[in-house]
Design a protein around this motif. Sequence first.
Motif: not given
Length: 292
Positions: A51-67
């Motif tokens: 989940q931390a790897v996913r956060y790194e890619v989706f949130a930090r790299e791609m700029g996804a808006t997460l909960t």
Amino acid sequence: MATNVRETPVTNRTAPGPALKMTEAHGSVFGRIGNLETRLALTPSEIDAAQAVRYEVFAREMGATLTPESVRRGRDIDIYDEFCDHLLVLDRSLPGDSEEQIVGTYRILRQDVARANTGFYSTSEFAVSDMLARHPEKRFMELGRSCVLPKYRTRRTVELLWQGNWAYALEHGMDVMFGCASIPGVRPEAMALPLSFLYHNCLAAGEWSVSARPELFQNMDLMPKEAVDTRSAVNALPPLLKGYLRLGAVIGDGAVVDYAFGTTDVMVVLPISRISDRYLNYYKADASRFAS
């Protein structure tokens, strides 16, 4: 297949879910290439690291808006993590425990597990139930949340992810893989070339047809077929989506804009019977190509 579905509140993990109990008994490595290996997550701490790897890619790299909960914890999380299996790619040359060695991940949801819980997560975007109803005798497996750390976006990593998915499908007697694939951007009109290529050349028909939910449906037929330059269109597709098309996948009708992740999603359906002989010969019918 990158799911990038809209997030739902996460529940607190108090005990391993059904999928985790299965993986604790499984424990085998699906394949190895050099220092890289692929297997399922075996512990809650490995799922947390994925989940931390996913956060790194989706949130930090791609700029996804997460909960807010995801942001607070620095993890991409949702309720499906509780009962999905988590396929990992690990770099065994990295120092530390397995949690520090995860460089890629995929989330897998089998139909029997989905039925016993909250269903398939792609139903938030696509009318999957119609396709499932046409094939009551087949076993479906949903793929999603695919991501790889930038340094490891190589052919070897992709091959191991596919090796893991293929070995898992064989182990569980799956008949069909499916899931959402994401194209960066939220303006379908700016993706007229790749979306039109998919519509005119890869559209699922008949027994495998599936559509975006009516309230989310974005037309993919944005250019006439004769105006679509195939080479340019294929080059505009994300590598993961191109890979599934090479395997023999077909695409559902209608795209869905996922504003939270900044992507436009299409439905990918890959019946095992449609996988091309070229790839079956490469990975072997028993998934032994990279088996350890």
